[in-house]
Motif scaffolding. Structure first.
Motif, short mmCIF file in Angstrom:
data_model
loop_
_atom_site.label_atom_id
_atom_site.label_comp_id
_atom_site.label_asym_id
_atom_site.label_seq_id
_atom_site.Cartn_x
_atom_site.Cartn_y
_atom_site.Cartn_z
N GLU A 164 21.62 44.15 38.49
CA GLU A 164 20.98 43.57 39.67
C GLU A 164 21.78 42.35 40.05
OE1 GLU A 164 16.68 42.94 39.94
OE2 GLU A 164 16.54 44.10 38.08
N LEU A 165 22.39 42.39 41.23
CA LEU A 165 23.29 41.32 41.66
C LEU A 165 22.78 40.66 42.93
CD1 LEU A 165 26.54 43.44 41.28
CD2 LEU A 165 25.62 41.86 39.61
N VAL A 166 23.00 39.36 43.05
CA VAL A 166 22.71 38.63 44.28
C VAL A 166 24.02 38.04 44.81
CG1 VAL A 166 20.30 38.10 43.75
CG2 VAL A 166 22.08 36.56 42.98
N PHE A 167 24.10 37.94 46.13
CA PHE A 167 25.30 37.40 46.76
C PHE A 167 25.38 35.91 46.50
CE2 PHE A 167 27.49 35.49 50.37
CZ PHE A 167 28.70 36.16 50.31
N ASP A 168 26.57 35.43 46.12
CA ASP A 168 26.77 34.02 45.83
C ASP A 168 27.63 33.35 46.92
OD1 ASP A 168 26.46 31.67 44.24
OD2 ASP A 168 28.50 31.97 43.49
N HIS A 169 28.84 33.85 47.11
CA HIS A 169 29.75 33.29 48.12
C HIS A 169 30.85 34.31 48.39
CE1 HIS A 169 31.81 32.35 44.33
NE2 HIS A 169 32.93 32.32 45.04
N HIS A 170 31.75 33.98 49.30
CA HIS A 170 32.93 34.82 49.52
C HIS A 170 34.16 33.92 49.55
CE1 HIS A 170 32.86 33.42 53.70
NE2 HIS A 170 34.09 33.90 53.80
N ARG A 171 35.29 34.54 49.30
CA ARG A 171 36.55 33.82 49.41
C ARG A 171 37.62 34.78 49.93
NH1 ARG A 171 35.71 33.20 43.46
NH2 ARG A 171 36.76 34.91 42.43
N THR A 172 38.69 34.23 50.42
CA THR A 172 39.80 35.05 50.91
C THR A 172 40.99 34.83 49.98
OG1 THR A 172 40.44 33.26 52.42
CG2 THR A 172 39.06 35.03 53.31
N ALA A 173 41.85 35.83 49.93
CA ALA A 173 43.02 35.75 49.06
C ALA A 173 44.19 36.47 49.71
CB ALA A 173 42.72 36.37 47.69
N ARG A 174 45.38 35.99 49.42
CA ARG A 174 46.59 36.65 49.93
C ARG A 174 46.96 37.79 49.00
NH1 ARG A 174 48.61 31.17 51.06
NH2 ARG A 174 48.26 30.87 53.27
N THR A 175 46.95 38.97 49.55
CA THR A 175 47.47 40.16 48.88
C THR A 175 48.46 40.78 49.86
OG1 THR A 175 45.65 41.49 49.73
CG2 THR A 175 45.35 40.53 47.55
N LYS A 176 48.86 42.01 49.66
CA LYS A 176 49.79 42.65 50.60
C LYS A 176 49.26 42.60 52.02
CE LYS A 176 51.87 45.83 47.32
NZ LYS A 176 52.05 47.23 46.92
N SER A 177 47.97 42.92 52.18
CA SER A 177 47.40 42.93 53.53
C SER A 177 46.35 41.84 53.72
CB SER A 177 46.77 44.29 53.81
OG SER A 177 45.74 44.55 52.89
N GLY A 178 46.01 41.08 52.70
CA GLY A 178 44.96 40.08 52.77
C GLY A 178 43.65 40.68 52.30
N SER A 179 42.81 39.87 51.68
CA SER A 179 41.55 40.37 51.15
C SER A 179 40.44 39.37 51.36
CB SER A 179 41.65 40.64 49.64
OG SER A 179 42.51 41.69 49.38
N VAL A 180 39.23 39.91 51.55
CA VAL A 180 38.02 39.12 51.47
C VAL A 180 37.32 39.56 50.20
CG1 VAL A 180 36.71 40.71 52.93
CG2 VAL A 180 35.90 38.39 52.61
#
Length: 192
Positions: free
Chosen positions: A41-57
């Motif tokens: 059972e998971l609850v949303f905490d936060h999001h972050r972005t990161a540089r990968t080949k195409s970019g990720s959230v």
């Protein structure tokens, strides 16, 4: 070929054996059904972005029971779309701005949870905390390893966790009780 014992067996004896087997089968099925299932059972905490080949959230979820962090990865465009800085990468990190691809998994995830599109997909980062904070999530969990060798929890196929509102054990047990009742009715008709 049918064995002789079965051919010569009276109906009453067969019905008694069937009743004993159905009691055994009921016990075995109940043991399998009542086995606990490990579903996070998971609850949303936060999001972050990161540089990968195409970019990720990377939405981050926290398990309610243990407090462990689980990460989901979605492709996203991290470049500026308008203005004098068009084409340059935005700042990355916690709460970063991103643009999910039109037919990407993040948009499908968002629509399955929220149900409506944001006014602009490039501003979805502003609404993500408010829209996802009230839900409990689950999904396919595995252990992954970062490039530097540190392990982390990864979640795929994120969906809303729905508690079972009621169980069907009572209905199931009632159905199992009805089977021997039907057999008793048949037994009485054969005897008469």
């Amino acid at each position: 070929m049918i064995p002789n014992r079965v051919c010569k067996q009276p109906i009453d004896e067969w019905l008694d054996e069937y009743d004993k087997f159905s009691e055994y089968a009921t016990h075995r099925v109940r043991a399998v059904i009542e086995r606990p299932v490990n579903v996070p059972e998971l609850v949303f905490d936060h999001h972050r972005t990161a540089r990968t080949k195409s970019g990720s959230v990377i939405p981050c979820f926290v398990e309610v029971a243990t407090g462990e962090e689980y990460l989901a990865f979605f492709n996203a465009d991290l470049n500026q779309q308008r203005g004098s800085n068009k084409g340059q990468q935005r700042k990355i990190g916690q709460g970063g701005q991103f643009l999910p691809p039109k037919r990407g998994k993040f948009r499908k995830f968002w629509m399955s949870i929220v149900g409506t599109e944001p006014k602009r997909w490039s501003t979805v980062h502003k609404n993500i905390n408010a829209r996802l904070k009230d839900f409990t999530f689950t999904g396919d969990v595995d252990k992954s390893v970062k490039a530097d060798g540190t392990p982390f929890n990864r979640i795929k196929n994120v969906t809303i966790f729905e508690r079972q509102k009621s169980n069907n054990f009572d209905t199931y047990e009632e159905q199992l009780r009805d089977i021997p009742l039907e057999q008793r009715i048949r037994r009485n008709t054969y005897r008469n």
